[in-house]
Motif scaffolding. Structure first.
Motif, PDB file in Angstrom:
ATOM      1  N   LYS A  99     -16.342  17.834 -41.365  1.00 47.11           N
ATOM      2  CA  LYS A  99     -15.851  19.083 -40.768  1.00 47.11           C
ATOM      3  C   LYS A  99     -14.536  18.922 -40.022  1.00 47.11           C
ATOM      4  N   ARG A 100     -14.327  17.779 -39.392  1.00 46.40           N
ATOM      5  CA  ARG A 100     -13.127  17.595 -38.575  1.00 46.40           C
ATOM      6  C   ARG A 100     -11.988  17.011 -39.406  1.00 46.40           C
ATOM      7  N   SER A 101     -10.811  17.574 -39.240  1.00 43.83           N
ATOM      8  CA  SER A 101      -9.651  17.127 -40.023  1.00 43.83           C
ATOM      9  C   SER A 101      -9.272  15.681 -39.679  1.00 43.83           C
ATOM     10  N   VAL A 102      -9.560  15.264 -38.462  1.00 45.55           N
ATOM     11  CA  VAL A 102      -9.264  13.887 -38.066  1.00 45.55           C
ATOM     12  C   VAL A 102     -10.080  12.914 -38.917  1.00 45.55           C
ATOM     13  N   THR A 103     -11.321  13.252 -39.173  1.00 47.84           N
ATOM     14  CA  THR A 103     -12.174  12.407 -40.013  1.00 47.84           C
ATOM     15  C   THR A 103     -11.666  12.378 -41.444  1.00 47.84           C
ATOM     16  N   ARG A 104     -11.297  13.531 -41.964  1.00 58.36           N
ATOM     17  CA  ARG A 104     -10.768  13.579 -43.339  1.00 58.36           C
ATOM     18  C   ARG A 104      -9.473  12.784 -43.436  1.00 58.36           C
ATOM     19  N   SER A 105      -8.644  12.853 -42.431  1.00 57.46           N
ATOM     20  CA  SER A 105      -7.391  12.096 -42.423  1.00 57.46           C
ATOM     21  C   SER A 105      -7.666  10.597 -42.362  1.00 57.46           C
ATOM     22  N   LEU A 106      -8.632  10.194 -41.540  1.00 55.05           N
ATOM     23  CA  LEU A 106      -9.010   8.786 -41.452  1.00 55.05           C
ATOM     24  C   LEU A 106      -9.469   8.271 -42.817  1.00 55.05           C
ATOM     25  N   ILE A 107     -10.314   9.045 -43.489  1.00 53.51           N
ATOM     26  CA  ILE A 107     -10.807   8.649 -44.814  1.00 53.51           C
ATOM     27  C   ILE A 107      -9.656   8.577 -45.808  1.00 53.51           C
ATOM     28  N   ARG A 108      -8.747   9.531 -45.731  1.00 53.93           N
ATOM     29  CA  ARG A 108      -7.596   9.555 -46.649  1.00 53.93           C
ATOM     30  C   ARG A 108      -6.755   8.283 -46.494  1.00 53.93           C
ATOM     31  N   HIS A 109      -6.448   7.914 -45.266  1.00 54.34           N
ATOM     32  CA  HIS A 109      -5.639   6.716 -45.022  1.00 54.34           C
ATOM     33  C   HIS A 109      -6.384   5.443 -45.449  1.00 54.34           C
ATOM     34  N   GLN A 110      -7.656   5.373 -45.136  1.00 55.11           N
ATOM     35  CA  GLN A 110      -8.449   4.203 -45.508  1.00 55.11           C
ATOM     36  C   GLN A 110      -8.563   4.084 -47.031  1.00 55.11           C
ATOM     37  N   ALA A 111      -8.710   5.213 -47.720  1.00 53.87           N
ATOM     38  CA  ALA A 111      -8.838   5.194 -49.186  1.00 53.87           C
ATOM     39  C   ALA A 111      -7.557   4.698 -49.846  1.00 53.87           C
ATOM     40  N   PHE A 143     -21.073  11.788 -42.508  1.00 54.66           N
ATOM     41  CA  PHE A 143     -21.383  10.708 -41.582  1.00 54.66           C
ATOM     42  C   PHE A 143     -22.142  11.294 -40.406  1.00 54.66           C
ATOM     43  N   ASP A 144     -23.086  10.556 -39.869  1.00 59.51           N
ATOM     44  CA  ASP A 144     -23.960  11.016 -38.788  1.00 59.51           C
ATOM     45  C   ASP A 144     -23.151  11.227 -37.507  1.00 59.51           C
ATOM     46  N   ARG A 145     -23.130  12.469 -37.012  1.00 59.60           N
ATOM     47  CA  ARG A 145     -22.357  12.779 -35.797  1.00 59.60           C
ATOM     48  C   ARG A 145     -22.975  12.183 -34.554  1.00 59.60           C
ATOM     49  N   THR A 146     -24.268  11.926 -34.561  1.00 61.91           N
ATOM     50  CA  THR A 146     -24.878  11.303 -33.378  1.00 61.91           C
ATOM     51  C   THR A 146     -24.491   9.826 -33.299  1.00 61.91           C
ATOM     52  N   ARG A 147     -24.289   9.195 -34.441  1.00 66.47           N
ATOM     53  CA  ARG A 147     -23.889   7.798 -34.471  1.00 66.47           C
ATOM     54  C   ARG A 147     -22.385   7.631 -34.280  1.00 66.47           C
ATOM     55  N   PHE A 148     -21.615   8.621 -34.735  1.00 61.89           N
ATOM     56  CA  PHE A 148     -20.156   8.585 -34.619  1.00 61.89           C
ATOM     57  C   PHE A 148     -19.679   9.864 -33.941  1.00 61.89           C
ATOM     58  N   PRO A 149     -19.828   9.980 -32.605  1.00 66.28           N
ATOM     59  CA  PRO A 149     -19.431  11.222 -31.924  1.00 66.28           C
ATOM     60  C   PRO A 149     -17.931  11.463 -31.975  1.00 66.28           C
ATOM     61  N   SER A 150     -17.147  10.396 -31.991  1.00 64.01           N
ATOM     62  CA  SER A 150     -15.695  10.549 -32.077  1.00 64.01           C
ATOM     63  C   SER A 150     -15.305  10.618 -33.549  1.00 64.01           C
ATOM     64  N   ALA A 190     -25.474   1.089 -44.071  1.00 62.99           N
ATOM     65  CA  ALA A 190     -26.610   1.932 -43.664  1.00 62.99           C
ATOM     66  C   ALA A 190     -26.384   3.347 -44.150  1.00 62.99           C
ATOM     67  N   ASP A 191     -27.426   3.993 -44.629  1.00 61.89           N
ATOM     68  CA  ASP A 191     -27.321   5.373 -45.066  1.00 61.89           C
ATOM     69  C   ASP A 191     -27.463   6.263 -43.834  1.00 61.89           C
ATOM     70  N   SER A 192     -26.347   6.788 -43.362  1.00 60.09           N
ATOM     71  CA  SER A 192     -26.357   7.620 -42.158  1.00 60.09           C
ATOM     72  C   SER A 192     -25.863   9.002 -42.500  1.00 60.09           C
ATOM     73  N   THR A 193     -26.717   9.767 -43.152  1.00 62.04           N
ATOM     74  CA  THR A 193     -26.323  11.083 -43.636  1.00 62.04           C
ATOM     75  C   THR A 193     -26.910  12.198 -42.787  1.00 62.04           C
ATOM     76  N   GLY A 194     -27.073  11.957 -41.501  1.00 58.76           N
ATOM     77  CA  GLY A 194     -27.731  12.929 -40.644  1.00 58.76           C
ATOM     78  C   GLY A 194     -26.957  14.195 -40.365  1.00 58.76           C
ATOM     79  N   GLY A 195     -25.640  14.134 -40.297  1.00 63.16           N
ATOM     80  CA  GLY A 195     -24.855  15.327 -39.988  1.00 63.16           C
ATOM     81  C   GLY A 195     -23.408  15.114 -40.315  1.00 63.16           C
ATOM     82  N   ALA A 196     -22.646  16.191 -40.284  1.00 60.72           N
ATOM     83  CA  ALA A 196     -21.239  16.123 -40.660  1.00 60.72           C
ATOM     84  C   ALA A 196     -20.401  15.571 -39.526  1.00 60.72           C
ATOM     85  N   ALA A 197     -19.431  14.770 -39.878  1.00 59.82           N
ATOM     86  CA  ALA A 197     -18.518  14.212 -38.873  1.00 59.82           C
ATOM     87  C   ALA A 197     -17.301  15.076 -38.734  1.00 59.82           C
TER      88      ALA A 197
END
Length: 197
Positions: A99-111, A143-150, A190-197
């Protein structure tokens, strides 16, 4: 997606795009003959009885140039070991999964970095080479938002990098050693599919 996945992890799926072979021009055909076959861009305005000054607005100032091979949003990496071979990378990062553009940007750069790091090894394996035009990386689970709040935490960066490395390393394994992996074969992620990051 039009192609079968070649590798997958808990959060990502990697598809290969085969190179499209363009049909060669027929013998004796010139650019002028092909241009004559195109539809006249001014014809609709002329048919409506518009003045000649309006028909001049239809033409582009750039003229009749060749089409670009690389799109603006494409990331192209050249592989020095292969001469001029270049692979494109397409990313499918839906807002439903990140959901957050920061997360999508992080994935884009890492990819993009993962492709730069692993392209020579994938090419050296020999299964994917001249016949591959590009790759499409798809985020398939949030990615699980409770595990990765930032949205751009160091822990999230490390997990994304680890999964992307695992995704590309699966393509470098020889086919005889078992290129097909299952979720059970990768206990490090680990499969951490609990919620959207």
């Amino acid at each position: 997606m039009g192609s079968r996945p070649v590798s997958r992890t808990a959060h990502f799926v990697l598809h290969v795009l085969p190179r499209q072979v363009q049909a060669p021009a027929r013998s004796g055909e010139h650019a002028g003959e092909r241009a004559a076959e195109r539809v006249d861009a001014e014809a609709p305005l002329k048919a409506l009885g518009q003045p000649a000054s309006l028909t001049g607005l239809v033409k582009l100032s750039t003229g009749e140039g060749a089409e670009a091979d690389v799109l603006v949003d494409d990331f192209v990496t050249e592989i020095p070991e292969a001469g001029r071979l270049a692979w494109r990378l397409g990313l499918v990062l839906p807002k439903k999964q990140a959901k957050r553009s920061v997360t999508r940007s992080l994935i884009r750069h890492q990819a993009r970095e993962a492709l730069r790091r692993h392209a020579p090894a994938v090419l050296a394996q020999g299964r994917h080479g001249e016949d591959v035009d590009g790759w499409v990386l798809r985020l398939r689970a949030p990615f699980d938002r409770t595990r990765f709040p930032s949205a751009a935490s160091d822990a999230l960066k490390a997990l994304v990098r680890q999964e992307l490395d695992e995704l590309w390393l699966r393509l470098t394994v020889p086919a005889s050693a078992g290129a097909r992996f299952t979720k059970e074969s990768s206990p490090s992620v680990a499969d951490s599919t609990g919620g959207a990051a």
